[in-house]
Design a protein around this motif. Structure first.
Motif, short mmCIF file in Angstrom:
data_model
loop_
_atom_site.label_atom_id
_atom_site.label_comp_id
_atom_site.label_asym_id
_atom_site.label_seq_id
_atom_site.Cartn_x
_atom_site.Cartn_y
_atom_site.Cartn_z
N PRO A 100 3.43 -7.94 10.04
CA PRO A 100 3.17 -6.54 9.68
C PRO A 100 1.87 -6.41 8.89
CG PRO A 100 4.78 -7.48 8.18
CD PRO A 100 4.41 -8.56 9.16
N VAL A 101 1.13 -5.35 9.15
CA VAL A 101 -0.10 -5.03 8.40
C VAL A 101 0.01 -3.57 7.99
CG1 VAL A 101 -2.61 -4.88 8.45
CG2 VAL A 101 -1.45 -6.70 9.72
N ASN A 102 0.08 -3.31 6.68
CA ASN A 102 0.32 -1.95 6.19
C ASN A 102 -0.80 -1.46 5.30
OD1 ASN A 102 3.04 -1.65 7.25
ND2 ASN A 102 3.65 -3.15 5.73
N LEU A 103 -1.20 -0.22 5.48
CA LEU A 103 -2.00 0.45 4.48
C LEU A 103 -1.06 0.83 3.35
CD1 LEU A 103 -4.21 2.79 6.69
CD2 LEU A 103 -4.87 0.66 5.57
N LYS A 104 -1.56 0.72 2.11
CA LYS A 104 -0.67 0.88 0.96
C LYS A 104 -1.34 1.73 -0.12
CE LYS A 104 2.54 -2.39 -1.08
NZ LYS A 104 2.77 -3.82 -1.23
N TRP A 105 -0.56 2.60 -0.74
CA TRP A 105 -1.04 3.40 -1.86
C TRP A 105 -0.09 3.24 -3.03
CZ3 TRP A 105 0.61 8.76 -3.29
CH2 TRP A 105 -0.14 9.24 -4.37
N LYS A 106 -0.63 2.81 -4.17
CA LYS A 106 0.17 2.64 -5.40
C LYS A 106 -0.18 3.75 -6.38
CE LYS A 106 0.32 -2.38 -5.24
NZ LYS A 106 0.01 -3.60 -5.98
N PHE A 107 0.82 4.18 -7.13
CA PHE A 107 0.63 5.24 -8.11
C PHE A 107 1.59 5.02 -9.27
CE2 PHE A 107 3.48 6.46 -4.72
CZ PHE A 107 4.61 6.89 -5.38
N GLY A 108 1.21 5.46 -10.45
CA GLY A 108 2.07 5.33 -11.62
C GLY A 108 1.37 4.65 -12.77
N ILE A 109 2.16 4.16 -13.72
CA ILE A 109 1.63 3.49 -14.90
C ILE A 109 1.66 1.98 -14.65
CG2 ILE A 109 2.31 5.36 -16.44
CD1 ILE A 109 4.76 3.73 -17.21
N PRO A 110 0.89 1.21 -15.44
CA PRO A 110 0.80 -0.24 -15.18
C PRO A 110 2.14 -0.98 -15.16
CG PRO A 110 -0.94 0.43 -16.67
CD PRO A 110 -0.06 1.63 -16.48
N ILE A 111 3.10 -0.60 -15.99
CA ILE A 111 4.37 -1.35 -16.04
C ILE A 111 5.23 -1.05 -14.83
CG2 ILE A 111 6.51 -1.67 -17.33
CD1 ILE A 111 4.92 -1.14 -19.88
N VAL A 112 5.30 0.21 -14.41
CA VAL A 112 6.10 0.60 -13.25
C VAL A 112 5.23 1.48 -12.33
CG1 VAL A 112 8.15 1.80 -12.43
CG2 VAL A 112 8.22 0.59 -14.60
N LYS A 113 5.02 1.01 -11.09
CA LYS A 113 4.25 1.78 -10.12
C LYS A 113 5.09 2.00 -8.87
CE LYS A 113 -0.18 -0.26 -11.39
NZ LYS A 113 -1.26 -1.13 -10.97
N GLY A 114 4.97 3.16 -8.29
CA GLY A 114 5.56 3.40 -6.98
C GLY A 114 4.53 3.07 -5.91
N TYR A 115 4.99 2.86 -4.70
CA TYR A 115 4.06 2.66 -3.60
C TYR A 115 4.62 3.23 -2.30
CZ TYR A 115 6.73 -1.46 -2.00
OH TYR A 115 7.71 -2.30 -1.55
N LEU A 116 3.71 3.64 -1.43
CA LEU A 116 4.01 4.06 -0.07
C LEU A 116 3.21 3.17 0.86
CD1 LEU A 116 3.75 7.94 -0.48
CD2 LEU A 116 5.84 6.57 -0.40
N ALA A 117 3.78 2.80 2.00
CA ALA A 117 3.10 1.90 2.93
C ALA A 117 3.44 2.28 4.36
CB ALA A 117 3.50 0.45 2.67
N ALA A 118 2.49 2.07 5.26
CA ALA A 118 2.72 2.32 6.69
C ALA A 118 1.69 1.53 7.49
CB ALA A 118 2.61 3.80 7.01
N GLY A 119 2.12 1.09 8.68
CA GLY A 119 1.19 0.37 9.54
C GLY A 119 1.89 -0.27 10.72
N PRO A 120 1.12 -0.97 11.56
CA PRO A 120 1.69 -1.60 12.76
C PRO A 120 2.25 -2.99 12.46
CG PRO A 120 -0.67 -1.91 12.74
CD PRO A 120 -0.35 -1.09 11.52
#
Length: 197
Positions: A100-120
């Motif tokens: 799997p190869v996903n584009l990823k976006w992280k957001f939040g504060i340094p201790i706890v971050k959320g992320y969204l990912a998608a790809g082929p």
């Protein structure tokens, strides 16, 4: 198959060139549980979920401050299905090498971050059930597959990622001599954890 491999390699190359030299690159190990089945367009067969696992190395690159980047992995993964045809319950489990190869976006504060990912992703069959006798015919598991991933999760303390992923197969998973099984694609959820260094 060649077109998909060329497309995947081109996407990786574009992402690698787009990342600045200051990108944070980390490697790690990822593993989890798969809950999968095969979706049939035909009413001849129906399938229930089966549980397997996935494990393997991964790499992640993230641009500082923006949180955008990508991750890629090489996972040994078990998928399959359970079917009840003519009153006989049959389980089919196949092993794949998933890339799997996903584009990823992280957001939040340094201790706890959320992320969204998608790809082929692409899959290469490496073991498990190859031939399956059902409805007076033999289904043969194909050696190559491809699809799309959609995922989300959290990153804790900059080293541990826990998330879930939905895999949407785009290629047929089986071929048959007598049955018309167009539209038999893998579908499934995975829950995984990754440790990154």
């Amino acid at each position: 198959m060649k077109k998909i491999c060329i497309l995947l390699a081109s996407a990786l190359a574009l992402i690698a060139f787009a990342l600045p030299a200051q990108a944070k690159i980390r490697v790690g190990v990822k593993g989890g549980v798969n809950i999968t089945s095969v979706h049939f367009d035909s009413n001849l067969l129906s399938s229930d979920n089966i549980t397997g696992f996935n494990v393997g190395p991964m790499i992640e690159a993230t641009m500082p401050l923006l949180g955008f980047g990508f991750d890629a992995a090489l996972l040994y993964s078990q998928r399959g299905m359970e079917s009840n045809s003519s009153g006989v319950k049959t389980t089919l489990k196949t092993s794949y090498l998933d890339v799997p190869v996903n584009l990823k976006w992280k957001f939040g504060i340094p201790i706890v971050k959320g992320y969204l990912a998608a790809g082929p992703y692409v899959s290469f069959r490496v073991g498990g059930d190859k031939i399956w006798n059902v409805l007076n015919d033999q289904l043969e598991t194909k050696s190559f597959g491809a699809g799309l991933n959609f995922g989300a999760g959290v990153e804790l303390f900059d080293h541990l990622q826990v998330g879930f992923n939905y895999g949407l197969g785009l290629t047929d998973n089986f071929s048959a001599d007598k049955l018309d099984l167009e539209g038999n694609k893998n579908r499934g959820w995975s829950i995984s954890a990754a440790v990154l260094f």
